[in-house]
Design a protein around this motif. Structure first.
Motif, mmCIF file in Angstrom:
data_model
loop_
_atom_site.group_PDB
_atom_site.id
_atom_site.type_symbol
_atom_site.label_atom_id
_atom_site.label_comp_id
_atom_site.label_asym_id
_atom_site.label_seq_id
_atom_site.Cartn_x
_atom_site.Cartn_y
_atom_site.Cartn_z
ATOM 1 N N ASP A 111 0.841 -1.193 0.000
ATOM 2 C CA ASP A 111 0.000 0.000 0.000
ATOM 3 C C ASP A 111 0.884 1.254 0.000
ATOM 4 N N PHE A 112 0.317 2.369 -0.413
ATOM 5 C CA PHE A 112 1.092 3.621 -0.448
ATOM 6 C C PHE A 112 0.774 4.526 0.759
ATOM 7 N N LEU A 125 7.503 8.562 -5.501
ATOM 8 C CA LEU A 125 8.292 7.336 -5.692
ATOM 9 C C LEU A 125 9.180 7.391 -6.942
ATOM 10 N N ALA A 126 9.404 8.588 -7.470
ATOM 11 C CA ALA A 126 10.162 8.740 -8.723
ATOM 12 C C ALA A 126 11.521 8.047 -8.660
ATOM 13 N N LYS A 127 12.157 8.134 -7.505
ATOM 14 C CA LYS A 127 13.488 7.546 -7.337
ATOM 15 C C LYS A 127 13.494 6.028 -7.590
ATOM 16 N N TYR A 128 12.346 5.386 -7.351
ATOM 17 C CA TYR A 128 12.280 3.918 -7.426
ATOM 18 C C TYR A 128 11.580 3.438 -8.697
ATOM 19 N N LYS A 129 11.362 4.347 -9.650
ATOM 20 C CA LYS A 129 10.447 4.009 -10.749
ATOM 21 C C LYS A 129 10.881 2.807 -11.588
ATOM 22 N N ASN A 130 12.186 2.519 -11.624
ATOM 23 C CA ASN A 130 12.641 1.367 -12.415
ATOM 24 C C ASN A 130 12.476 0.040 -11.674
ATOM 25 N N GLN A 131 12.153 0.140 -10.412
ATOM 26 C CA GLN A 131 12.090 -1.071 -9.586
ATOM 27 C C GLN A 131 10.667 -1.466 -9.226
ATOM 28 N N ILE A 132 9.716 -0.560 -9.446
ATOM 29 C CA ILE A 132 8.355 -0.830 -8.953
ATOM 30 C C ILE A 132 7.339 -0.803 -10.089
ATOM 31 N N GLU A 133 6.211 -1.422 -9.817
ATOM 32 C CA GLU A 133 5.053 -1.284 -10.692
ATOM 33 C C GLU A 133 3.976 -0.633 -9.845
ATOM 34 N N ILE A 134 3.237 0.304 -10.422
ATOM 35 C CA ILE A 134 2.210 0.997 -9.636
ATOM 36 C C ILE A 134 0.824 0.671 -10.184
ATOM 37 N N PHE A 135 -0.054 0.234 -9.291
ATOM 38 C CA PHE A 135 -1.461 -0.008 -9.616
ATOM 39 C C PHE A 135 -2.276 0.955 -8.751
ATOM 40 N N SER A 136 -2.944 1.919 -9.383
ATOM 41 C CA SER A 136 -3.691 2.911 -8.598
ATOM 42 C C SER A 136 -4.795 3.513 -9.455
ATOM 43 N N ASN A 137 -5.541 4.434 -8.863
ATOM 44 C CA ASN A 137 -6.510 5.210 -9.626
ATOM 45 C C ASN A 137 -5.761 6.318 -10.381
ATOM 46 N N LEU A 138 -6.416 6.844 -11.424
ATOM 47 C CA LEU A 138 -5.778 7.881 -12.246
ATOM 48 C C LEU A 138 -6.584 9.177 -12.147
ATOM 49 N N PHE A 169 8.331 -5.742 -6.463
ATOM 50 C CA PHE A 169 7.676 -4.825 -5.529
ATOM 51 C C PHE A 169 6.571 -4.081 -6.269
ATOM 52 N N LEU A 170 5.331 -4.399 -5.922
ATOM 53 C CA LEU A 170 4.184 -3.757 -6.560
ATOM 54 C C LEU A 170 3.533 -2.806 -5.567
ATOM 55 N N VAL A 171 3.347 -1.566 -5.998
ATOM 56 C CA VAL A 171 2.610 -0.612 -5.169
ATOM 57 C C VAL A 171 1.154 -0.717 -5.610
ATOM 58 N N VAL A 172 0.294 -1.156 -4.688
ATOM 59 C CA VAL A 172 -1.116 -1.321 -5.019
ATOM 60 C C VAL A 172 -1.889 -0.390 -4.098
ATOM 61 N N SER A 173 -2.471 0.651 -4.703
ATOM 62 C CA SER A 173 -2.958 1.754 -3.881
ATOM 63 C C SER A 173 -4.364 2.179 -4.262
ATOM 64 N N GLY A 174 -5.148 2.492 -3.250
ATOM 65 C CA GLY A 174 -6.457 3.110 -3.475
ATOM 66 C C GLY A 174 -6.306 4.608 -3.686
ATOM 67 N N GLY A 175 -5.066 5.097 -3.698
ATOM 68 C CA GLY A 175 -4.785 6.513 -3.944
ATOM 69 C C GLY A 175 -4.733 6.818 -5.434
ATOM 70 N N VAL A 176 -4.085 7.902 -5.786
ATOM 71 C CA VAL A 176 -4.144 8.402 -7.153
ATOM 72 C C VAL A 176 -2.733 8.641 -7.710
ATOM 73 N N ASP A 177 -2.557 8.289 -9.012
ATOM 74 C CA ASP A 177 -1.230 8.332 -9.634
ATOM 75 C C ASP A 177 -0.519 9.670 -9.502
ATOM 76 N N PHE A 178 -1.262 10.780 -9.575
ATOM 77 C CA PHE A 178 -0.589 12.092 -9.668
ATOM 78 C C PHE A 178 0.166 12.471 -8.406
ATOM 79 N N PHE A 179 -0.168 11.848 -7.269
ATOM 80 C CA PHE A 179 0.652 12.137 -6.092
ATOM 81 C C PHE A 179 1.554 10.964 -5.703
ATOM 82 N N ILE A 180 1.300 9.774 -6.250
ATOM 83 C CA ILE A 180 2.154 8.625 -5.924
ATOM 84 C C ILE A 180 3.456 8.681 -6.736
ATOM 85 N N ARG A 181 3.316 8.930 -8.051
ATOM 86 C CA ARG A 181 4.497 8.862 -8.939
ATOM 87 C C ARG A 181 5.609 9.855 -8.561
ATOM 88 N N PRO A 182 5.270 11.120 -8.265
ATOM 89 C CA PRO A 182 6.367 12.038 -7.893
ATOM 90 C C PRO A 182 7.096 11.590 -6.624
#
Ligand code: MG
Length: 229
Positions: free
Chosen positions: A13-14, A113-126, A98-111
């Motif tokens: 979770d995020f 976790l930017a440092k880890y973007k090559n290591q994670i997959e993000i599943f969230s609302n858009l 490592f999968l980030v599975v979040s009930g949150g929203v991409d526009f605040f999760i991606r910034p």
């Protein structure tokens, strides 16, 4: 690396898990009119409002024009939970997905976790900022989830794409959106409200405060699994 012949995979979770505080609630406290609090209470305390309807109502309170200010606020104010950076290094070293599975929203999760973007997959609302207020789309809505069918991002359905015969599924979470994931996981880490929700349904969990705790527990598990293999 394996646990009892299965490959570990992490569904994390995020809000309030990777981050110290719930970022949705931080954004609401800063940018929304006061009624956001009663909406959150209807979702989490009374549970009279579904998570998917609730999050739409919450973001509808915020004008789209605030997007740049919100991103700036999030990057300035959001703190990651203790041990997260080291835990990401541990997962990388041991090739644990490592999968980030979040009930949150991409526009605040991606910034955040930017440092880890090559290591994670993000599943969230858009989020979309085309209308007057922020609107959401939900690519991971439950299709036929027997458990609740109320989440905006069904963590169980994401988890089920990793078969239980091949994978040792580990969930990490803090609140109501993590309840379904905790039920399905081989090992569920829980903190905060999730401890109460899982206790009420007799779901076994491993309590944690930070990612050092998670890492120590996994290291022990890997060690035990290796010596009994
Ligand atoms: Mg959370």
């Amino acid at each position: 690396m394996k646990i009892n012949t299965k490959k570990p995979v992490i569904f994390c979770d995020f809000d309030g898990t990777i981050t110290e505080h719930d970022v949705i609630q931080m954004i609401m406290a800063e940018f929304a009119p006061p009624q956001w609090k009663s909406i959150v209470s209807e979702i989490l305390d009374a549970r009279t409002l579904s998570i998917k309807d609730g999050i739409v109502k919450l973001f509808d309170l915020i004008p789209s024009a605030l997007e740049p200010k919100i991103t700036e606020f999030v990057l300035r104010e959001v703190k990651l939970r203790k041990g997260f950076d080291e835990f990401m290094a541990y997962c990388k070293q041991n090739e644990i997905p490592f999968l980030v599975v979040s009930g949150g929203v991409d526009f605040f999760i991606r910034p955040v976790l930017a440092k880890y973007k090559n290591q994670i997959e993000i599943f969230s609302n858009l989020a979309s900022f085309d209308a007057e207020s922020i609107t959401l789309s939900m690519p991971y809505l439950p299709k036929d989830c027997p458990d609740c069918n109320e989440c905006a991002c069904c963590k169980q359905e994401v988890m089920k794409t990793y078969s239980s015969s091949d994978y040792f599924r580990i969930s990490i979470g803090d609140s109501l959106t993590d309840l379904g994931a905790s039920k399905l996981a081989d090992l569920a880490f829980a903190r905060a409200r999730l401890l109460d929700y899982t206790k009420a349904e007799n779901i076994p969990v491993q309590p944690f405060d930070n990612f050092d705790d998670v890492q120590h527990h996994l290291e022990r598990l890997m060690y035990d699994s290796a010596i009994t293999a």
